[in-house]
Design a protein around this motif. Structure first.
Motif, PDB file in Angstrom:
ATOM      1  N   SER A 169      48.686  47.542  43.515  1.00 51.46           N
ATOM      2  CA  SER A 169      47.552  46.422  43.902  1.00 51.46           C
ATOM      3  C   SER A 169      48.157  44.960  43.365  1.00 51.46           C
ATOM      4  CB  SER A 169      46.417  46.660  43.091  1.00 51.46           C
ATOM      5  OG  SER A 169      45.347  45.657  43.230  1.00 51.46           O
TER       6      SER A 169
ATOM      7  N   PRO B 225      45.364  39.767  52.948  1.00 50.00           N
ATOM      8  CA  PRO B 225      44.713  40.464  52.273  1.00 50.00           C
ATOM      9  C   PRO B 225      43.429  41.207  52.743  1.00 50.00           C
ATOM     10  CG  PRO B 225      44.159  38.591  51.432  1.00 50.00           C
ATOM     11  CD  PRO B 225      44.949  38.276  52.762  1.00 50.00           C
TER      12      PRO B 225
ATOM     13  N   GLY C 170      38.559  44.726  49.454  1.00 47.69           N
ATOM     14  CA  GLY C 170      39.226  44.542  48.437  1.00 47.69           C
ATOM     15  C   GLY C 170      38.696  45.288  47.154  1.00 47.69           C
TER      16      GLY C 170
ATOM     17  N   LEU D 168      39.029  38.872  45.056  1.00 42.62           N
ATOM     18  CA  LEU D 168      40.022  39.182  45.377  1.00 42.62           C
ATOM     19  C   LEU D 168      41.100  38.031  45.939  1.00 42.62           C
ATOM     20  CD1 LEU D 168      41.484  42.562  46.730  1.00 42.62           C
ATOM     21  CD2 LEU D 168      42.081  40.524  48.302  1.00 42.62           C
ATOM     22  N   CYS D 169      40.343  37.330  46.875  1.00 43.59           N
ATOM     23  CA  CYS D 169      41.211  36.352  47.680  1.00 43.59           C
ATOM     24  C   CYS D 169      41.483  35.414  46.756  1.00 43.59           C
ATOM     25  CB  CYS D 169      40.250  35.665  48.571  1.00 43.59           C
ATOM     26  SG  CYS D 169      40.395  36.660  50.076  1.00 43.59           S
TER      27      CYS D 169
END
Length: 519
Positions: free
Chosen positions: A229, A249, A264, A271-272
């Motif tokens: 990850s 992503p 995500g 996540l970004c």
């Protein structure tokens, strides 16, 4: 109802088969240009929308190219006898690119049919290269909305987001590149053309396998494939910093992680944010990190401030918001992407409700989509530009992105006095428009408009328009302003004092290009 297990993939350790299959595909003109010529523009464009009927109608014959389109793009079985002279059939069957789908299974049975185990889509490289993007069945001709796939680990082929990121990426030669969340491998394939070493990571082992197939079938060097990850697969490595990091992503802001390629699994846009913030520690000096991302528009918070907080220390940034959707539009987009609109209406409504519950709990009123570029500069005062630009642009934009940061460096190194001693050229394909009422003696305002790149338009005053119009690199900015002051009857010192800010804006936005300072 449990999901159908994903089909077995072709062997990734048979470069000989990939090479012979590649040669056969090219011999049959199974390429981006060949596909366009066979199908015609409307059917070709329909494939990108996940619509296959026009392509099926255009491939009713039995030419080698038509058979390959049916086999590798349209999921249609093809009689074995028709492929014997087209493909290295036995090798493709033995290594898993093809499988028998009917008849007795004997190689001499002309009535036996074969089917592809993966989709293979021709893809034209930036310099005319003939590449092939491998993906799971049904995923080569659009997004998951075209297939309604429920398999968590499904690997998509080429989509609009993939080509957008490839187009904005800076393509200068580099020693090392990292493709974070590689998917089908399209970004790694591009990077392999200008990076000595390419590392590709993904949480999905199936994606890494497909990336290996994409690179081999495209005739590209193999990448260093690592499972895990985000930045975990490269943490602690001696060579864990890169000259280029790219990532498309799983940026979808969703109430759960259903599909690995898009969800995500973190809350909101965390996540970004993690991908962007983590890049700073993995970039070499002067290196670029380029991402596609989604971000929340939260009540009581400026979205620009949210994104500024993501930028890691020591990095300049250029962030462009390309689109904004309200929460209902956003939920509907991704529900359709997963094929949920084809399910039971009550199930669809429940999923829709869950999305809106998630947004309501986070006070999210809209979601933005766009591009984020970081450049490791370690400048004392980093440049962070956050803007909204929903208008058409001209891809590829990699050179435009690189030039933006070069101009930022130039502006940072030149105070107003040095700026006035420098000379400038009007960038290519910039035109001037005067806006005003018909018959009026003077325009209400003047607009400079770019014909290429970002295709910006900016208002300028009379001085700015006159200044830009005579910039040909021969006179310093100060001398031009002195001449304008004389024509306008103004005090030259005052004009020199108030104009540098406007010149800086025109340079930053790419309307003016600095040349060697006048000595």
């Amino acid at each position: 109802m449990s999901a159908t297990p994903a089909p077995a993939l072709p062997a990734a350790d048979r470069p000989d088969v990939a090479a012979s299959l590649r040669a056969a595909l090219l011999s049959a003109e199974f390429s981006a240009d060949g596909l366009l010529e066979l199908l015609g523009a409307p059917a070709y464009a329909a494939l990108a929308r996940s619509e296959t009927v026009p392509a099926l109608r255009a491939t009713r014959g039995d030419s080698p190219l038509e058979m390959l389109v049916r086999l590798f793009l349209l999921q249609q079985p093809v009689p074995r006898g028709l492929l014997v002279d087209v493909l290295p059939l036995d090798a493709c069957l033995e290594s898993g690119w093809l499988t028998s789908s009917g008849g007795s299974g004997g190689s001499g049975d002309s009535g036996d049919e074969v089917a592809a185990t993966v989709d293979v889509r021709p893809y034209g490289g930036p310099d005319g290269e003939d590449w092939f993007i491998v993906s799971d069945l049904g995923c080569a001709v659009g997004g998951a909305g075209g297939i309604g796939s429920k398999d968590e680990g499904v690997v998509l082929g080429v989509g609009g987001a993939s080509t957008t990121l490839a187009g904005i990426t800076v393509r200068t030669p580099v020693a090392s590149a990292l493709d974070l969340g590689t998917g089908s491998g399209i970004q790694a394939l591009h990077a392999a053309q200008h990076a000595t070493r390419v590392t590709a990571t993904d949480l999905n082992s199936r994606a890494l396998h497909i990336t290996a197939l994409t690179l081999a079938l495209s005739g590209a060097p193999a990448a260093d494939l690592r499972e895990g990850s985000l930045y975990e697969p490269v943490e602690g490595e001696a060579d864990a910093t890169y000259d280029l990091i790219v990532s498309n992503p799983p940026f979808v802001i969703s109430p759960g992680a259903r599909l690995t390629y898009r969800d995500g699994g973190m809350g909101g846009d965390d996540l970004c944010r993690s991908v962007v913030q983590g890049a700073g520690a993995h970039l070499n000096e002067g290196g670029y990190a380029q991402f596609l991302a989604n971000w929340q528009h939260v009540e009581g918070e400026e979205w620009t401030d949210r994104l500024r907080s993501w930028v890691p220390r020591g990095c300049d940034a250029w962030i462009v918001q390309r689109e904004v959707q309200d929460v209902t539009q956003y939920a509907e987009l991704w529900l359709r992407d997963a094929g949920d609109h084809r399910t039971d209406p009550a199930e669809y409504a429940a999923r829709y409700d869950a999305w809106l519950d998630e947004f309501e709990a986070r006070k999210v009123r809209a979601v933005g989509f766009g591009w984020i570029t970081l450049r490791k500069s370690d400048a004392a005062e980093p440049s962070v530009v956050v803007e909204e630009w929903p208008h058409p642009v001209e891809q590829p934009l990699g050179d435009t992105v690189r030039a933006h940061f070069e101009r930022i460096d130039w502006l940072r190194a030149h105070d107003d006095a040095a700026l006035l001693e420098s000379s400038f050229k009007l960038s290519g394909e910039v035109v001037q428009e005067q806006v005003g009422l018909p018959g009026a003696e003077d325009p209400e305002h003047v607009v400079l408009r770019q014909g290429r790149g970002m295709r910006r338009a900016t208002k300028v005053d009379t001085v700015g328009a006159g200044f830009a119009g005579v910039c040909d690199g021969t006179l310093s900015a100060g001398r031009i302003l002195d001449a304008i002051a004389q024509l306008m009857g103004e005090e030259p010192v005052l004009l020199r004092d108030r104009t540098p800010a406007q010149i800086r804006t025109l340079v930053e936005q790419g309307f003016l290009e600095p040349v060697t300072p006048v000595g």
